[in-house]
Design a protein around this motif. Structure first.
Motif, PDB file in Angstrom:
ATOM      1  N   LEU A  96       0.821  -1.208   0.000  1.00 40.79           N
ATOM      2  CA  LEU A  96       0.000   0.000   0.000  1.00 40.79           C
ATOM      3  C   LEU A  96       0.861   1.267   0.000  1.00 40.79           C
ATOM      4  N   THR A  97       1.984   1.234   0.696  1.00 41.42           N
ATOM      5  CA  THR A  97       2.893   2.378   0.695  1.00 41.42           C
ATOM      6  C   THR A  97       3.428   2.613  -0.717  1.00 41.42           C
ATOM      7  N   HIS A  98       3.764   1.538  -1.406  1.00 48.69           N
ATOM      8  CA  HIS A  98       4.246   1.660  -2.787  1.00 48.69           C
ATOM      9  C   HIS A  98       3.132   2.207  -3.686  1.00 48.69           C
ATOM     10  N   GLU A  99       1.911   1.727  -3.483  1.00 53.46           N
ATOM     11  CA  GLU A  99       0.783   2.212  -4.281  1.00 53.46           C
ATOM     12  C   GLU A  99       0.519   3.692  -4.012  1.00 53.46           C
ATOM     13  N   ILE A 100       0.609   4.105  -2.747  1.00 52.08           N
ATOM     14  CA  ILE A 100       0.422   5.514  -2.395  1.00 52.08           C
ATOM     15  C   ILE A 100       1.489   6.368  -3.063  1.00 52.08           C
ATOM     16  N   ALA A 101       2.730   5.900  -3.020  1.00 50.54           N
ATOM     17  CA  ALA A 101       3.822   6.651  -3.658  1.00 50.54           C
ATOM     18  C   ALA A 101       3.583   6.779  -5.163  1.00 50.54           C
ATOM     19  N   THR A 102       3.104   5.713  -5.786  1.00 50.01           N
ATOM     20  CA  THR A 102       2.814   5.746  -7.223  1.00 50.01           C
ATOM     21  C   THR A 102       1.697   6.738  -7.516  1.00 50.01           C
ATOM     22  N   LEU A 107      -0.324  12.024  -9.257  1.00 55.28           N
ATOM     23  CA  LEU A 107      -0.996  13.273  -8.904  1.00 55.28           C
ATOM     24  C   LEU A 107      -0.114  14.472  -9.195  1.00 55.28           C
ATOM     25  N   SER A 108       1.156  14.399  -8.844  1.00 58.01           N
ATOM     26  CA  SER A 108       2.051  15.530  -9.112  1.00 58.01           C
ATOM     27  C   SER A 108       2.224  15.744 -10.614  1.00 58.01           C
ATOM     28  N   VAL A 109       2.263  14.656 -11.400  1.00 55.61           N
ATOM     29  CA  VAL A 109       2.356  14.788 -12.854  1.00 55.61           C
ATOM     30  C   VAL A 109       1.080  15.443 -13.398  1.00 55.61           C
ATOM     31  N   ALA A 110      -0.088  15.005 -12.878  1.00 54.20           N
ATOM     32  CA  ALA A 110      -1.355  15.583 -13.330  1.00 54.20           C
ATOM     33  C   ALA A 110      -1.457  17.059 -12.939  1.00 54.20           C
ATOM     34  N   GLN A 111      -0.981  17.412 -11.759  1.00 56.53           N
ATOM     35  CA  GLN A 111      -1.017  18.809 -11.333  1.00 56.53           C
ATOM     36  C   GLN A 111      -0.108  19.669 -12.203  1.00 56.53           C
ATOM     37  N   SER A 112       1.067  19.165 -12.539  1.00 54.17           N
ATOM     38  CA  SER A 112       1.953  19.942 -13.415  1.00 54.17           C
ATOM     39  C   SER A 112       1.351  20.071 -14.810  1.00 54.17           C
TER      40      SER A 112
END
Length: 182
Positions: A96-102, A107-112
């Motif tokens: 789940l930690t890996h999924e959250i990081a992904t 999200l950061s790519v979509a925001q940019s």
């Protein structure tokens, strides 16, 4: 350093009688009896069990031993289950930690991308772009000062107010005429 006397002790080539004396053939090949040393204050004695147990006592001891083995097995199974549960929870947490990081990366790519598209939209909606689009695509021209006409709205307001008052009077007159006819 080695002494020459020490070396001669190991050398059998010069004297065969010395080699024969090294092997004492008169010794017995039986091992000496072992007498264990006991610690001071401990008197260990071997006693023969003279009491005979009945079948019911043996069965009770067997049941007690079986119950103890069963308890140990249950404790071992529970310990293993807890261990596997902890390992599973840790593996799930890592997943789940890996999924959250992904997802955070996405999200950061979509925001940019959103920021880039908004800046592109802002550049497309600027006044210079609108003017350029109107002139080039729609064939419009800019207005000249002689094309501007000003209208005095106060005359129209007075005429509309007078027309509205006249309509109100007509409505009142028609209501009063309808009441007298009855």
């Amino acid at each position: 350093m080695t002494n020459t006397g020490d070396f001669r002790r190991y050398s059998y080539s010069a004297d065969t009688s010395y080699a024969i004396q090294a092997f004492d053939v008169h010794r017995s090949s039986a091992a000496p009896s072992y007498i264990p040393e006991t610690a001071p204050g401990r008197n260990l004695k071997v006693r023969e069990n003279s009491k005979k147990k009945s079948r019911s006592q043996l069965a009770a001891e067997q049941r007690a031993g079986f119950a103890m083995v069963l308890k140990i097995c249950i404790a071992a199974v529970l310990s293993m289950a807890m261990l596997f549960g902890i390992l599973y929870n840790n593996a799930k947490k890592n997943e789940l930690t890996h999924e959250i990081a992904t997802l955070q990366t996405e999200l950061s790519v979509a925001q940019s991308e959103n920021t880039r598209l908004n800046s592109e939209l802002d550049s497309m909606v600027s006044m210079s772009m609108i003017d350029q689009y109107a002139v080039e695509k729609l064939g419009m021209t800019k207005m000249k000062s002689n094309q501007i006409r000003y209208i005095d709205v106060s005359q129209y307001k007075e005429k509309r107010l007078a027309a509205a008052q006249m309509l109100l009077q007509q409505n009142e007159n028609s209501k009063t005429d309808g009441k007298t006819a009855e």
